[in-house]
Design a protein around this motif. Structure first.
Motif, PDB file in Angstrom:
ATOM      1  N   THR A 182       0.849  -1.185   0.000  1.00 47.73           N
ATOM      2  CA  THR A 182       0.000   0.000   0.000  1.00 47.73           C
ATOM      3  C   THR A 182       0.882   1.231   0.000  1.00 47.73           C
ATOM      4  OG1 THR A 182      -1.588  -1.202   1.322  1.00 47.73           O
ATOM      5  CG2 THR A 182      -1.872   1.171   1.219  1.00 47.73           C
ATOM      6  N   LEU A 183       0.570   2.194  -0.862  1.00 42.72           N
ATOM      7  CA  LEU A 183       1.350   3.426  -0.889  1.00 42.72           C
ATOM      8  C   LEU A 183       0.857   4.354   0.203  1.00 42.72           C
ATOM      9  CD1 LEU A 183       1.457   3.947  -4.715  1.00 42.72           C
ATOM     10  CD2 LEU A 183       3.413   3.553  -3.244  1.00 42.72           C
ATOM     11  N   PRO A 184       1.695   4.670   1.147  1.00 38.85           N
ATOM     12  CA  PRO A 184       1.224   5.498   2.249  1.00 38.85           C
ATOM     13  C   PRO A 184       1.163   6.982   1.890  1.00 38.85           C
ATOM     14  CG  PRO A 184       3.449   4.684   2.700  1.00 38.85           C
ATOM     15  CD  PRO A 184       3.078   4.213   1.318  1.00 38.85           C
ATOM     16  N   GLU A 185       0.073   7.642   2.300  1.00 35.72           N
ATOM     17  CA  GLU A 185       0.029   9.103   2.272  1.00 35.72           C
ATOM     18  C   GLU A 185       0.686   9.496   3.589  1.00 35.72           C
ATOM     19  OE1 GLU A 185      -0.399  12.900   2.534  1.00 35.72           O
ATOM     20  OE2 GLU A 185      -1.885  11.970   3.822  1.00 35.72           O
ATOM     21  N   LEU A 186       1.817  10.152   3.490  1.00 33.00           N
ATOM     22  CA  LEU A 186       2.687  10.239   4.670  1.00 33.00           C
ATOM     23  C   LEU A 186       2.097  11.068   5.816  1.00 33.00           C
ATOM     24  CD1 LEU A 186       6.258  10.454   3.069  1.00 33.00           C
ATOM     25  CD2 LEU A 186       4.914   8.448   3.682  1.00 33.00           C
ATOM     26  N   GLY A 187       1.182  11.989   5.493  1.00 37.56           N
ATOM     27  CA  GLY A 187       0.565  12.772   6.565  1.00 37.56           C
ATOM     28  C   GLY A 187      -0.439  11.949   7.334  1.00 37.56           C
ATOM     29  N   GLU A 188      -1.298  11.323   6.585  1.00 31.98           N
ATOM     30  CA  GLU A 188      -2.366  10.526   7.182  1.00 31.98           C
ATOM     31  C   GLU A 188      -1.810   9.447   8.107  1.00 31.98           C
ATOM     32  OE1 GLU A 188      -5.416   7.731   4.986  1.00 31.98           O
ATOM     33  OE2 GLU A 188      -5.382   9.764   4.168  1.00 31.98           O
ATOM     34  N   LEU A 241       3.384  17.520   7.564  1.00 30.36           N
ATOM     35  CA  LEU A 241       2.212  16.758   7.098  1.00 30.36           C
ATOM     36  C   LEU A 241       1.557  16.041   8.286  1.00 30.36           C
ATOM     37  CD1 LEU A 241       3.490  14.952   3.842  1.00 30.36           C
ATOM     38  CD2 LEU A 241       1.982  16.953   3.960  1.00 30.36           C
ATOM     39  N   ALA A 242       2.383  15.478   9.145  1.00 27.89           N
ATOM     40  CA  ALA A 242       1.851  14.768  10.318  1.00 27.89           C
ATOM     41  C   ALA A 242       1.146  15.746  11.257  1.00 27.89           C
ATOM     42  CB  ALA A 242       2.973  14.044  11.048  1.00 27.89           C
ATOM     43  N   LYS A 243       1.737  16.926  11.409  1.00 28.14           N
ATOM     44  CA  LYS A 243       1.109  17.948  12.252  1.00 28.14           C
ATOM     45  C   LYS A 243      -0.258  18.348  11.681  1.00 28.14           C
ATOM     46  CE  LYS A 243       1.513  22.752  13.628  1.00 28.14           C
ATOM     47  NZ  LYS A 243       2.281  23.996  13.498  1.00 28.14           N
ATOM     48  N   ASN A 244      -0.303  18.562  10.366  1.00 27.60           N
ATOM     49  CA  ASN A 244      -1.571  18.944   9.727  1.00 27.60           C
ATOM     50  C   ASN A 244      -2.647  17.892   9.937  1.00 27.60           C
ATOM     51  OD1 ASN A 244      -0.440  21.274   8.788  1.00 27.60           O
ATOM     52  ND2 ASN A 244      -0.066  20.517   6.714  1.00 27.60           N
ATOM     53  N   ASN A 245      -2.216  16.646  10.118  1.00 29.91           N
ATOM     54  CA  ASN A 245      -3.167  15.572  10.365  1.00 29.91           C
ATOM     55  C   ASN A 245      -3.385  15.340  11.866  1.00 29.91           C
ATOM     56  OD1 ASN A 245      -4.008  13.735   7.762  1.00 29.91           O
ATOM     57  ND2 ASN A 245      -2.145  14.920   7.399  1.00 29.91           N
ATOM     58  N   LYS A 246      -2.906  16.305  12.675  1.00 29.77           N
ATOM     59  CA  LYS A 246      -3.133  16.296  14.125  1.00 29.77           C
ATOM     60  C   LYS A 246      -2.618  15.031  14.817  1.00 29.77           C
ATOM     61  CE  LYS A 246      -7.099  19.447  14.050  1.00 29.77           C
ATOM     62  NZ  LYS A 246      -6.241  20.384  13.302  1.00 29.77           N
ATOM     63  N   HIS A 247      -1.440  14.590  14.378  1.00 27.07           N
ATOM     64  CA  HIS A 247      -0.872  13.401  14.989  1.00 27.07           C
ATOM     65  C   HIS A 247       0.043  13.750  16.164  1.00 27.07           C
ATOM     66  CE1 HIS A 247      -2.397  10.359  12.350  1.00 27.07           C
ATOM     67  NE2 HIS A 247      -1.937  10.962  11.262  1.00 27.07           N
ATOM     68  N   ALA A 248       0.310  12.736  16.979  1.00 28.89           N
ATOM     69  CA  ALA A 248       1.237  12.877  18.100  1.00 28.89           C
ATOM     70  C   ALA A 248       2.459  11.991  17.851  1.00 28.89           C
ATOM     71  CB  ALA A 248       0.536  12.457  19.390  1.00 28.89           C
ATOM     72  N   VAL A 249       3.482  12.200  18.673  1.00 24.30           N
ATOM     73  CA  VAL A 249       4.689  11.368  18.562  1.00 24.30           C
ATOM     74  C   VAL A 249       4.387   9.988  19.162  1.00 24.30           C
ATOM     75  CG1 VAL A 249       7.095  11.129  19.280  1.00 24.30           C
ATOM     76  CG2 VAL A 249       6.180  13.392  18.701  1.00 24.30           C
ATOM     77  N   GLU A 250       4.771   8.946  18.443  1.00 26.00           N
ATOM     78  CA  GLU A 250       4.565   7.562  18.891  1.00 26.00           C
ATOM     79  C   GLU A 250       5.776   6.744  18.472  1.00 26.00           C
ATOM     80  OE1 GLU A 250       0.954   5.948  17.134  1.00 26.00           O
ATOM     81  OE2 GLU A 250       0.164   7.985  17.026  1.00 26.00           O
ATOM     82  N   VAL A 251       6.834   6.798  19.263  1.00 26.63           N
ATOM     83  CA  VAL A 251       8.021   6.022  18.889  1.00 26.63           C
ATOM     84  C   VAL A 251       8.417   5.051  20.008  1.00 26.63           C
ATOM     85  CG1 VAL A 251       8.936   7.809  17.356  1.00 26.63           C
ATOM     86  CG2 VAL A 251       9.650   7.773  19.735  1.00 26.63           C
ATOM     87  N   PRO A 252       9.085   3.971  19.680  1.00 29.47           N
ATOM     88  CA  PRO A 252       9.459   3.570  18.334  1.00 29.47           C
ATOM     89  C   PRO A 252       8.262   2.987  17.575  1.00 29.47           C
ATOM     90  CG  PRO A 252      10.140   1.885  19.911  1.00 29.47           C
ATOM     91  CD  PRO A 252       9.534   2.998  20.699  1.00 29.47           C
ATOM     92  N   GLY A 253       8.170   3.313  16.272  1.00 29.91           N
ATOM     93  CA  GLY A 253       7.118   2.747  15.446  1.00 29.91           C
ATOM     94  C   GLY A 253       7.425   1.296  15.087  1.00 29.91           C
ATOM     95  N   LEU A 254       6.458   0.668  14.464  1.00 27.47           N
ATOM     96  CA  LEU A 254       6.646  -0.692  13.966  1.00 27.47           C
ATOM     97  C   LEU A 254       6.178  -0.708  12.522  1.00 27.47           C
ATOM     98  CD1 LEU A 254       7.266  -3.728  14.480  1.00 27.47           C
ATOM     99  CD2 LEU A 254       4.871  -3.977  15.146  1.00 27.47           C
TER     100      LEU A 254
END
Ligand code: HEC
Length: 256
Positions: A182-188, A241-254
């Motif tokens: 799946t091609l990710p939309e990086l903001g979403e 882009l992540a900010k515009n999508n109102k995301h928070a920091v979640e690390v480490p990702g998987l």
């Protein structure tokens, strides 16, 4: 055929040929999916984070970082959620890993390469201070941030390399499928907030910049150097882009 058209046809072919077969469920094989669910409970990158903690202790922990950045220690998590930032004493818009390097230099220590596992681990640990903080990068904070954002935006949509592809050629086609992925939309999908992440396909911790270099290679582009003005600018763009999508920091990702 002109270059742009050729590119469209090439991408269209790749996507269409797999789209016929593929729904969302094909973005990972069943075995990969099972592994993903298991690892979500117990992210192997937690070990890197622990290792990063030990390395960071040698630099003097949160107090030293807060002092270097000239912020109050209680503000550190939200401040970290705003990187890359213009750091006046470094004279540049920089990633958090470059700040750690500068601290090493200031303390007369050998600096870890931006590409080193130790730096990846330390970055994951320090970035995790900001977990659950809203991403708050401010691309208008000063003229340096404005310029970095403008450069990142340009690079993101500029075709480069022999295939004539830009980041946007693929990442604007969110939800479509390229060779079963799946091609990710990086903001979403909160790309700006979920790296460093554990990549199952590599069995290792990878940073956002390193992940981007893999895409550059795959797209037939010369990979930009870690920490370069251009690479940091791309990180600024992707973080925004992540900010515009109102995301928070979640690390480490998987990640896959
Ligand atoms: C040929 C298509 C293509 C191009 C061009 C491309 N990418 Fe990607 N990118 C992908 C695919 C497919 C994935 C997801 C792969 C997977 O599931 O592991 C991805 C994933 C990513 C990720 C990880 C996203 C996440 O949160 O998991 C980043 C970061 C990224 N790309 C950055 C870039 C950047 C920066 C550029 C431009 C320099 C770029 N990509 C160009 C196809 C592309």
């Amino acid at each position: 055929m002109n270059r742009l058209l050729l590119k469209r046809v090439w991408l269209g072919f790749l996507c269409a040929s797999t789209l016929l077969l593929a729904g969302e469920q094909f973005s990972m094989s069943q075995a990969d999916k099972k592994m993903y669910e298991e690892l979500k409970e117990n992210n192997p990158a937690d070990m890197n984070v622990e290792e990063g903690m030990e390395l960071f202790e040698e630099l003097g922990e949160e107090g030293a970082l807060a002092k270097f950045l000239d912020v109050n220690q209680t503000q550190l998590p939200s401040y970290i959620a705003g990187f890359p930032r213009y750091i006046a004493k470094m004279g540049n818009v920089v990633g958090l890993d470059q700040v750690l390097q500068a601290m090493q230099v200031e303390q007369g220590k050998a600096k870890d390469a931006l590409s080193s596992e130790s730096m990846f681990s330390m970055l994951a640990y320090v970035k995790s201070f900001a977990n659950d903080e809203a991403i708050n990068i401010d691309i208008k904070a000063n003229k340096e941030m404005e310029a970095s954002y403008a450069l990142g935006e340009k690079l993101y949509s500029q075709a480069r390399g022999y295939r004539g592809l830009s980041c946007n050629s693929c990442h604007a086609l969110a939800g479509s499928i390229l060779r079963t992925q799946t091609l990710p939309e990086l903001g979403e999908q909160n790309t700006g907030g979920t790296w460093p992440a554990y990549r199952m396909t590599l069995s290792s911790l990878v940073t956002l910049q390193e992940r981007s270099r893999t895409c550059m290679r795959d797209a037939g582009q010369a990979p930009l150097p870690l920490g370069s003005k251009e690479m940091v600018a791309l990180e600024v763009y992707i973080s925004n882009l992540a900010k515009n999508n109102k995301h928070a920091v979640e690390v480490p990702g998987l990640k896959r």
